[in-house]
Design an enzyme around this catalytic site. Sequence first.
Site, PDB file in Angstrom:
ATOM      1  N   GLN A  37       0.834  -1.200   0.000  1.00 20.16           N
ATOM      2  CA  GLN A  37       0.000   0.000   0.000  1.00 20.16           C
ATOM      3  C   GLN A  37       0.872   1.253   0.000  1.00 20.16           C
ATOM      4  O   GLN A  37       2.071   1.198   0.261  1.00 20.16           O
ATOM      5  CB  GLN A  37      -0.888   0.014   1.237  1.00 20.16           C
ATOM      6  CG  GLN A  37      -0.116  -0.031   2.548  1.00 20.16           C
ATOM      7  CD  GLN A  37      -0.927  -0.592   3.687  1.00 20.16           C
ATOM      8  OE1 GLN A  37      -2.144  -0.429   3.748  1.00 20.16           O
ATOM      9  NE2 GLN A  37      -0.266  -1.266   4.630  1.00 20.16           N
ATOM     10  N   HIS A  68      -8.407   4.501  20.142  1.00 25.14           N
ATOM     11  CA  HIS A  68      -7.728   3.364  20.768  1.00 25.14           C
ATOM     12  C   HIS A  68      -8.262   3.064  22.165  1.00 25.14           C
ATOM     13  O   HIS A  68      -8.441   1.899  22.527  1.00 25.14           O
ATOM     14  CB  HIS A  68      -6.213   3.633  20.814  1.00 25.14           C
ATOM     15  CG  HIS A  68      -5.573   3.616  19.464  1.00 25.14           C
ATOM     16  ND1 HIS A  68      -4.770   4.626  19.007  1.00 25.14           N
ATOM     17  CD2 HIS A  68      -5.636   2.709  18.455  1.00 25.14           C
ATOM     18  CE1 HIS A  68      -4.351   4.347  17.785  1.00 25.14           C
ATOM     19  NE2 HIS A  68      -4.868   3.185  17.431  1.00 25.14           N
ATOM     20  N   ASP A  93      -0.146   0.945  13.730  1.00 24.93           N
ATOM     21  CA  ASP A  93       0.361   2.140  14.413  1.00 24.93           C
ATOM     22  C   ASP A  93       0.730   1.859  15.864  1.00 24.93           C
ATOM     23  O   ASP A  93       1.437   2.642  16.494  1.00 24.93           O
ATOM     24  CB  ASP A  93      -0.637   3.298  14.323  1.00 24.93           C
ATOM     25  CG  ASP A  93      -1.994   2.961  14.933  1.00 24.93           C
ATOM     26  OD1 ASP A  93      -2.046   2.527  16.099  1.00 24.93           O
ATOM     27  OD2 ASP A  93      -3.012   3.151  14.245  1.00 24.93           O
ATOM     28  N   GLU A 113       0.010  -8.059  11.717  1.00 25.69           N
ATOM     29  CA  GLU A 113       0.040  -6.923  10.793  1.00 25.69           C
ATOM     30  C   GLU A 113       0.762  -7.355   9.519  1.00 25.69           C
ATOM     31  O   GLU A 113       1.858  -7.921   9.593  1.00 25.69           O
ATOM     32  CB  GLU A 113       0.755  -5.741  11.442  1.00 25.69           C
ATOM     33  CG  GLU A 113       1.152  -4.614  10.511  1.00 25.69           C
ATOM     34  CD  GLU A 113      -0.040  -3.940   9.845  1.00 25.69           C
ATOM     35  OE1 GLU A 113      -0.025  -3.826   8.590  1.00 25.69           O
ATOM     36  OE2 GLU A 113      -0.967  -3.521  10.561  1.00 25.69           O
ATOM     37  N   ASP A 143      -0.079 -12.159   6.698  1.00 22.23           N
ATOM     38  CA  ASP A 143      -1.427 -11.884   6.216  1.00 22.23           C
ATOM     39  C   ASP A 143      -2.449 -12.351   7.253  1.00 22.23           C
ATOM     40  O   ASP A 143      -2.433 -13.509   7.686  1.00 22.23           O
ATOM     41  CB  ASP A 143      -1.649 -12.594   4.889  1.00 22.23           C
ATOM     42  CG  ASP A 143      -3.061 -12.431   4.387  1.00 22.23           C
ATOM     43  OD1 ASP A 143      -3.825 -13.418   4.431  1.00 22.23           O
ATOM     44  OD2 ASP A 143      -3.414 -11.313   3.973  1.00 22.23           O
ATOM     45  N   ASP A 164      -8.629  -4.226  14.079  1.00 25.82           N
ATOM     46  CA  ASP A 164      -8.170  -2.848  13.874  1.00 25.82           C
ATOM     47  C   ASP A 164      -7.737  -2.722  12.423  1.00 25.82           C
ATOM     48  O   ASP A 164      -6.547  -2.697  12.093  1.00 25.82           O
ATOM     49  CB  ASP A 164      -7.019  -2.533  14.829  1.00 25.82           C
ATOM     50  CG  ASP A 164      -6.609  -1.069  14.782  1.00 25.82           C
ATOM     51  OD1 ASP A 164      -7.366  -0.261  14.230  1.00 25.82           O
ATOM     52  OD2 ASP A 164      -5.525  -0.745  15.292  1.00 25.82           O
ATOM     53  N   SER A 166      -7.858  -1.245   8.360  1.00 24.56           N
ATOM     54  CA  SER A 166      -8.104  -0.116   7.467  1.00 24.56           C
ATOM     55  C   SER A 166      -9.282  -0.469   6.568  1.00 24.56           C
ATOM     56  O   SER A 166      -9.836  -1.566   6.633  1.00 24.56           O
ATOM     57  CB  SER A 166      -6.849   0.198   6.643  1.00 24.56           C
ATOM     58  OG  SER A 166      -6.432  -0.937   5.922  1.00 24.56           O
ATOM     59  N   PRO A 171      -4.395  -4.253   1.058  1.00 25.65           N
ATOM     60  CA  PRO A 171      -4.190  -5.518   1.766  1.00 25.65           C
ATOM     61  C   PRO A 171      -5.349  -5.902   2.671  1.00 25.65           C
ATOM     62  O   PRO A 171      -5.511  -7.077   3.010  1.00 25.65           O
ATOM     63  CB  PRO A 171      -2.923  -5.258   2.589  1.00 25.65           C
ATOM     64  CG  PRO A 171      -2.853  -3.780   2.731  1.00 25.65           C
ATOM     65  CD  PRO A 171      -3.412  -3.228   1.454  1.00 25.65           C
TER      66      PRO A 171
END
Length: 294
Positions: A37, A68, A93, A113, A143, A164, A166, A171
């Site tokens: 990305q 959060h 993050d 992640e 993944d 969490d 996107s 991805p």
Amino acid sequence: MKVSEASRNWWHEETEGVAFTHALDMRLLHSEQSPFQKIEIYEHETFGKVLTLDDLVQASQADEFMYHEMAVHVPLLGRNWTDVSVLIVGGGDGGILREVLKHDFVTQVKMVEIDERVVELSKEYLEINGDYNDPRAELLITDAAKFMKDARNRGDKFDLIILDLSEPVGPSSSVFTYEFCEDFSNCLTDRGVVLDSDSIFVGKKRAYFLQELCGDKDQNLVSIMQGKKLLPHVSGYRSIVQLYPAAEFGFFLYSKDGHDYSQPVSSHIGRHYNPELHKASFALPTWWREHLGF
């Protein structure tokens, strides 16, 4: 002195499904295309450093705690837990990890992640992450859809699974599927809960999840879980996150036992979270009930 429009560095996040945009006057600090990305870090005079993925805001130093803290403390402090195992899906993050590790009764945290560069750049620029060296924490760069499938096949179970994610582009598109929902539902303990979230827009005739507007309208995790009953109990609570589209933000709890998480069992105080806000977040607007099925 008033700054002229020509001298501003306007960055726009576009939500094409409802022809909506919001703009920020920001200075670009870093930009790269990872194998997965586009990752960019901006500097905003008021909001500090801002992380965007594929041109969508993920976190800012100014308001990240709003998201959060509400994502973590409501499910963890809405029940008397002991020896809790947590799985974070995404979370590059590091803010979710930071909040989870604040609780001593959490004994294991796995964070999955796909993009290591998001983790690295967030640590370098945002500096909001939890301690990846905490002995309870394990960071896995892989993944999430494959991890969840493998975990299901191994019989792995978690008490809290935090999605969490996107938006369903790049991805993350591989996890906005019925198959992924089926896998994480099978990785939950009997007492466990899954935490999902999304921005919400209200239109003239109905309400829209950002997931719907950015991706395939049939790949909305909330509607999949409501319709398919993979976990029979679905509930929701709400908050605001000022830099997310529309600001109206929903959190969704999927569970087997239908435990009521609306009553806090601790007096924990965060920068945003407190017990009074915890309880109040479950008071839902009428339009939520009419349009979102809560």
